[in-house]
Enzyme design. Structure first.
Site, short mmCIF file in Angstrom:
data_model
loop_
_atom_site.label_atom_id
_atom_site.label_comp_id
_atom_site.label_asym_id
_atom_site.label_seq_id
_atom_site.Cartn_x
_atom_site.Cartn_y
_atom_site.Cartn_z
CG MET A 130 -19.38 -10.56 -57.68
SD MET A 130 -20.64 -11.16 -56.53
CE MET A 130 -20.46 -12.91 -56.69
CB ALA A 164 -12.30 -14.76 -56.52
CG HIS A 178 -13.10 -13.04 -63.83
ND1 HIS A 178 -12.83 -13.96 -62.85
CD2 HIS A 178 -14.40 -12.68 -63.65
CE1 HIS A 178 -13.90 -14.14 -62.10
NE2 HIS A 178 -14.87 -13.39 -62.56
CE LYS A 208 -19.26 -19.85 -63.98
NZ LYS A 208 -20.34 -20.26 -63.05
CB SER A 237 -14.80 -17.01 -58.14
OG SER A 237 -14.56 -16.09 -59.17
O1 PAF Z 1 -21.19 -12.58 -62.42
C1 PAF Z 1 -20.80 -11.92 -61.43
O2 PAF Z 1 -19.62 -11.94 -61.05
C2 PAF Z 1 -21.81 -11.07 -60.67
O3 PAF Z 1 -23.06 -11.67 -60.63
C3 PAF Z 1 -21.91 -9.63 -61.20
C4 PAF Z 1 -22.45 -9.59 -62.63
C5 PAF Z 1 -20.54 -8.96 -61.17
C6 PAF Z 1 -22.88 -8.82 -60.33
O4 PAF Z 1 -22.46 -8.78 -59.01
#
Ligand code: PAF
Length: 282
Positions: free
Chosen positions: A26, A28, A33, A147, A184
């Site tokens: 999502m 941020a 990530h 997480k 985030s």
């Molecule tokens: O973990 C996340 O960032 C969200 O829940 C995902 C898997 C991208 C779905 O919107």
């Protein structure tokens, strides 16, 4: 370092014809990530990351509007991690039928415990958007962080139950130096809350350190830390099997969710329960 191509539509995605590894996000983006992307990088010829703040996984009154949006910085992080393509769709592309659309993915019983108890509509939104992203990106491999352990378990279940045939892999949680799991939402923490937040991980570690003495000892040790930590409003602290069922000897998971001020933070840890000491405290 090459800047990734930014793709907004399904038509552009269809042009990808090599094997694909995929990291849905999502945005941020933080080091957690980047680790997912580095893990995914060698698993496909083309590495796709999606950046989409999914409205359907936020309940009314949650932080959808406030969720941090840092697209330019995110592109730099993607470049640094070797991402080839960033899929950043509009809401209309993901939900042409509207966000109240009639077809959704029911998370089943696993979606009603832990996070699902506190956020009853959350996993329906997550699984619906992940299934749409899988359909659009058509990855061979998809990588998610541990997480969000229950999310990862549910996505694996969905992949099996709906025969999607994707290799869904989890990656260990990345932490700040003081143990706080990267998220985030950590940007919401005030300086005081940021100093209090590592108590979640400290509680999990105390629980894991007591694991040789059995399930009760794990929960007692973790509660002793969290119950005396200032500024923490506990939602749940639960011990489960590795697949989120009742705890049993062998691989287990201790999971926590708590508010630290307004932000609600999650964390979890692996531990091993001994064969004869479940609930015996010896
Ligand atoms: O973990 C996340 O960032 C969200 O829940 C995902 C898997 C991208 C779905 O919107």
């Amino acid at each position: 370092m090459t800047t990734p191509a930014v793709v907004r539509t399904s038509v552009e995605l269809r042009e990808l014809d090599q094997s694909i590894s995929f990291v849905p996000t999502m945005g941020a983006l933080h080091d957690g990530h980047v680790q997912l992307m580095k893990h995914a990088r060698p698993l496909g010829e083309t590495l796709v990351a999606s950046i989409f703040v999914n409205p359907t996984q936020f309940a009314p009154g949650e932080d959808f509007e406030d969720y941090p949006r840092t697209f330019d910085a995110d592109l730099e992080r993607c470049a640094e991690a070797g991402v080839d393509v960033v899929f950043a769709p509009a809401v209309q592309t993901m939900y042409p039928e509207g966000t109240e659309g009639s077809i959704t993915v029911d998370p089943g019983p696993l979606g009603t415990i832990l996070e699902g108890k506190s956020r009853p509509t959350h996993f329906r939104g997550v699984l619906t958007v992940v299934s749409k992203l899988f359909g659009l990106v058509r990855p061979d491999v998809a990588v998610f962080g541990e997480k969000d352990y229950q999310q990862l378990a549910l996505i694996k279940q969905m992949n099996d139950a709906l025969c999607l045939g994707i290799d869904v892999q989890g990656c260990p949680t990345v932490r700040e130096a003081d143990g706080l799991a990267m998220s985030s939402r950590n940007v919401y923490l005030t300086a005081e809350q940021r100093a209090q937040a590592p108590a979640l991980h400290a509680a999990l570690r105390a629980g894991a350190a007591a694991s040789a003495r059995g399930a009760d000892a794990v929960l007692d040790a973790a509660h002793a830390v969290i119950d005396s930590a200032p500024g923490i409003e506990l939602d749940y602290l639960e011990l489960t099997s590795a697949d989120l069922g009742a705890p049993a000897p062998g691989d287990a998971r201790l999971l926590i969710a708590a508010r630290v001020g307004k932000p609600r933070l999650l964390d979890n840890i692996h531990l091993t329960l001994p064969s004869l000491a479940i609930n015996e405290g010896n």
